[in-house]
Design a protein around this motif. Structure first.
Motif, mmCIF file in Angstrom:
data_model
loop_
_atom_site.group_PDB
_atom_site.id
_atom_site.type_symbol
_atom_site.label_atom_id
_atom_site.label_comp_id
_atom_site.label_asym_id
_atom_site.label_seq_id
_atom_site.Cartn_x
_atom_site.Cartn_y
_atom_site.Cartn_z
ATOM 1 N N GLU A 65 0.851 -1.190 0.000
ATOM 2 C CA GLU A 65 0.000 0.000 0.000
ATOM 3 C C GLU A 65 0.884 1.236 0.000
ATOM 4 O O GLU A 65 1.821 1.346 0.791
ATOM 5 C CB GLU A 65 -0.905 0.012 1.233
ATOM 6 C CG GLU A 65 -1.956 1.115 1.189
ATOM 7 C CD GLU A 65 -2.903 1.058 2.376
ATOM 8 O OE1 GLU A 65 -2.530 1.593 3.443
ATOM 9 O OE2 GLU A 65 -3.985 0.466 2.239
ATOM 10 N N VAL A 66 0.597 2.161 -0.923
ATOM 11 C CA VAL A 66 1.399 3.380 -1.043
ATOM 12 C C VAL A 66 0.474 4.585 -1.154
ATOM 13 O O VAL A 66 -0.746 4.460 -1.211
ATOM 14 C CB VAL A 66 2.336 3.327 -2.273
ATOM 15 C CG1 VAL A 66 3.269 2.134 -2.193
ATOM 16 C CG2 VAL A 66 1.540 3.305 -3.581
ATOM 17 N N SER A 95 2.117 6.563 -9.145
ATOM 18 C CA SER A 95 1.984 8.008 -9.340
ATOM 19 C C SER A 95 1.505 8.355 -10.739
ATOM 20 O O SER A 95 1.751 9.468 -11.220
ATOM 21 C CB SER A 95 3.347 8.680 -9.082
ATOM 22 O OG SER A 95 3.928 8.228 -7.881
ATOM 23 N N GLY A 96 0.821 7.425 -11.378
ATOM 24 C CA GLY A 96 0.410 7.635 -12.759
ATOM 25 C C GLY A 96 -0.944 8.291 -12.906
ATOM 26 O O GLY A 96 -1.743 8.328 -11.969
ATOM 27 N N LEU A 97 -1.203 8.784 -14.101
ATOM 28 C CA LEU A 97 -2.498 9.387 -14.401
ATOM 29 C C LEU A 97 -3.642 8.412 -14.144
ATOM 30 O O LEU A 97 -4.717 8.805 -13.697
ATOM 31 C CB LEU A 97 -2.522 9.837 -15.867
ATOM 32 C CG LEU A 97 -1.716 11.091 -16.213
ATOM 33 C CD1 LEU A 97 -1.590 11.225 -17.724
ATOM 34 C CD2 LEU A 97 -2.361 12.327 -15.612
ATOM 35 N N ARG A 98 -3.400 7.137 -14.408
ATOM 36 C CA ARG A 98 -4.472 6.154 -14.211
ATOM 37 C C ARG A 98 -4.792 5.935 -12.735
ATOM 38 O O ARG A 98 -5.787 5.290 -12.411
ATOM 39 C CB ARG A 98 -4.112 4.835 -14.868
ATOM 40 C CG ARG A 98 -2.884 4.124 -14.311
ATOM 41 C CD ARG A 98 -2.566 2.896 -15.156
ATOM 42 N NE ARG A 98 -1.335 2.227 -14.775
ATOM 43 C CZ ARG A 98 -1.238 1.301 -13.842
ATOM 44 N NH1 ARG A 98 -2.317 0.950 -13.163
ATOM 45 N NH2 ARG A 98 -0.082 0.726 -13.577
ATOM 46 N N SER A 111 4.830 12.399 -6.424
ATOM 47 C CA SER A 111 5.498 11.129 -6.747
ATOM 48 C C SER A 111 5.859 10.353 -5.486
ATOM 49 O O SER A 111 6.665 9.412 -5.545
ATOM 50 C CB SER A 111 6.761 11.401 -7.574
ATOM 51 O OG SER A 111 7.660 12.255 -6.878
ATOM 52 N N TYR A 112 5.262 10.702 -4.356
ATOM 53 C CA TYR A 112 5.613 10.097 -3.070
ATOM 54 C C TYR A 112 5.472 8.568 -3.115
ATOM 55 O O TYR A 112 6.335 7.831 -2.605
ATOM 56 C CB TYR A 112 4.727 10.678 -1.967
ATOM 57 C CG TYR A 112 5.216 10.408 -0.563
ATOM 58 C CD1 TYR A 112 6.031 11.321 0.089
ATOM 59 C CD2 TYR A 112 4.850 9.252 0.127
ATOM 60 C CE1 TYR A 112 6.484 11.095 1.387
ATOM 61 C CE2 TYR A 112 5.295 9.004 1.419
ATOM 62 C CZ TYR A 112 6.111 9.936 2.043
ATOM 63 O OH TYR A 112 6.565 9.696 3.323
ATOM 64 N N GLN A 147 11.116 12.672 -0.762
ATOM 65 C CA GLN A 147 10.558 12.748 0.591
ATOM 66 C C GLN A 147 10.271 11.360 1.147
ATOM 67 O O GLN A 147 10.523 11.088 2.323
ATOM 68 C CB GLN A 147 9.286 13.597 0.586
ATOM 69 C CG GLN A 147 9.536 15.083 0.410
ATOM 70 C CD GLN A 147 8.246 15.877 0.220
ATOM 71 O OE1 GLN A 147 7.411 15.539 -0.623
ATOM 72 N NE2 GLN A 147 8.070 16.934 1.007
ATOM 73 N N ALA A 148 9.763 10.459 0.303
ATOM 74 C CA ALA A 148 9.472 9.097 0.763
ATOM 75 C C ALA A 148 10.739 8.347 1.132
ATOM 76 O O ALA A 148 10.695 7.390 1.914
ATOM 77 C CB ALA A 148 8.709 8.339 -0.316
ATOM 78 N N LEU A 149 11.872 8.788 0.596
ATOM 79 C CA LEU A 149 13.158 8.151 0.896
ATOM 80 C C LEU A 149 13.878 8.829 2.051
ATOM 81 O O LEU A 149 15.019 8.482 2.358
ATOM 82 C CB LEU A 149 14.040 8.159 -0.346
ATOM 83 C CG LEU A 149 13.510 7.332 -1.522
ATOM 84 C CD1 LEU A 149 14.333 7.586 -2.774
ATOM 85 C CD2 LEU A 149 13.495 5.850 -1.184
#
Length: 389
Positions: A65-66, A95-98, A111-112, A147-149
């Motif tokens: 889960e992200v 982080s895609g449009l879909r 893009s987290y 930031q996620a890193l």
């Protein structure tokens, strides 16, 4: 005296038919229609479907889960090779449009979640992380991924910036003290985008409108990305991104080909992960073992949903055709529709193309009935290219 007959295979190596069939489904349908020994090798160029292609070729699917592009929690997957420690992370998965739940959010999309996938792969022991960039919903310079890193992006008051590209206008300094340990991990960006981060050919100007950005939004995002590049120069030791007059210009890492990929995630991959940028389809074909599978083939069948001008700019079918040419194996293509002429296709290394619209002119029906129609096209390919051999 015994007589041995060597049965050569057909290598079926298509990309997805977007909105209709995955690459693996396309390969399966084509193989069924050919009626001869085949090897199925679904491929991708770094965008949507890259993880699916890796899984179809033997990678293990890891689902966690992200954070989605607008902050919602979503399940997303990456591929992990069971033997050599390679992980394939597809930005579009997280982080895609879909992945947008509704309207496009060009100023705040992040893009987290891609960073969370990368972090999970590293924690599980990945020694190489291949980052496929394509289909991005965000123009945040890869700030969310960073930031996620563990990177902290701070304003003048020492407060963490909110996520999204527009917030970067308030960036004052970058705190790397909490950055996760990535020593011993090789990072590769698989992308055919060669845009820099900034300027008229940069991430905001070229790709922002595709993500819903108005002209005013593009101006905002350009200023924000310029600020990110400038502060990264001052506090993170990157090569120059601003001139002595404080005018941002596409220099150094910000000006590197590919820094503008996926809304600037390419920049963050270069700056924070010290990644190498490789041509997407070429690198992924090597990763998926195309060179081995094409040996002994008498024909390669590739394809994608639409064979058009975009295909000629490094998309999967052209990469497959170039790789097959090196092995001396002829190539034909299947597609939903095509706008390329026979001459353009042959110049790209494709002998012939077979479109679903040749059988069914109604595009809606083509998409709905793509599987059975592909089997019919494959039967035509067998009659035209395999009979009598």
């Amino acid at each position: 005296m015994w007589e041995f007959v060597v049965v050569q295979h057909v290598l079926v190596a298509p990309d997805k038919f977007k909105g209709s069939l995955t690459a693996a489904e396309v390969a399966r349908r084509v193989s069924a229609g050919l009626g001869v020994p085949t090897v199925e090798l679904p491929v991708a160029d770094g965008g949507d479907g890259t993880v699916d292609a890796a899984v179809a070729c033997g990678f293990e699917r890891i689902t966690i889960e992200v954070t989605g592009p607008t902050g919602e929690r979503i399940p997303a997957s990456y591929g992990r090779h069971p033997g050599d420690g390679t992980a394939v992370v597809e930005l579009a998965e997280a982080s895609g449009l879909r992945r947008l739940p509704g309207e496009r959010e060009p100023l705040t999309a992040t893009s987290y979640g891609t960073g969370e996938l990368v972090a999970d792969a590293v924690r599980r022991g990945a020694k190489r992380v291949v980052l496929g960039l394509g289909g991005s919903a965000c123009t945040d310079g890869g700030a969310g991924m960073a930031q996620a890193l563990g990177v902290r992006l701070l304003d003048a008051g020492g407060n963490e910036l909110p996520r999204g590209g527009a917030a970067l206008k308030g960036l004052d300094r970058i705190d790397m003290s909490g950055f996760m340990d990535i020593s011993g991990v090789e990072f590769v960006v698989a992308s055919d985008v060669d845009n820099p981060l900034l300027g008229p050919h940069g991430a905001a100007a070229v790709y922002g409108p595709q993500k819903g950005a108005t002209p005013e939004d593009v101006t905002t995002l350009e200023a924000a990305l310029s600020r990110l590049a400038a502060v990264a120069t001052q506090t993170h030791g990157l090569l120059g991104a601003v001139e002595h007059d404080d005018t941002p210009r596409p220099m150094g890492v910000a000006g590197a080909p590919g820094a503008g990929a996926a809304g600037g995630v390419g920049f963050a991959a270069l700056a924070f992960l010290h990644a190498d940028i490789r041509p997407g389809i070429d690198y992924l074909l090597g990763l998926l073992g195309f060179g081995t599978h094409v040996q002994g083939a008498r024909l390669v069948v590739t394809g994608e949903g639409s064979l058009d001008e975009q295909s000629l700019r490094g998309k999967a079918p052209i990469g497959v055709a170039q790789a097959a040419a090196k092995a001396g194996v002829p190539v034909v293509a299947v597609c939903g529709r095509r706008t390329l002429s026979d001459e353009e296709l042959k110049a790209a290394g494709i002998q012939a193309a077979y479109a679903l619209t040749d059988l069914e002119p109604d595009l809606a029906r083509c998409m709905a009935e793509a599987g059975p129609l592909l089997e019919q096209l494959a039967a035509r390919i067998a009659a035209d290219h395999l009979e009598g051999e």
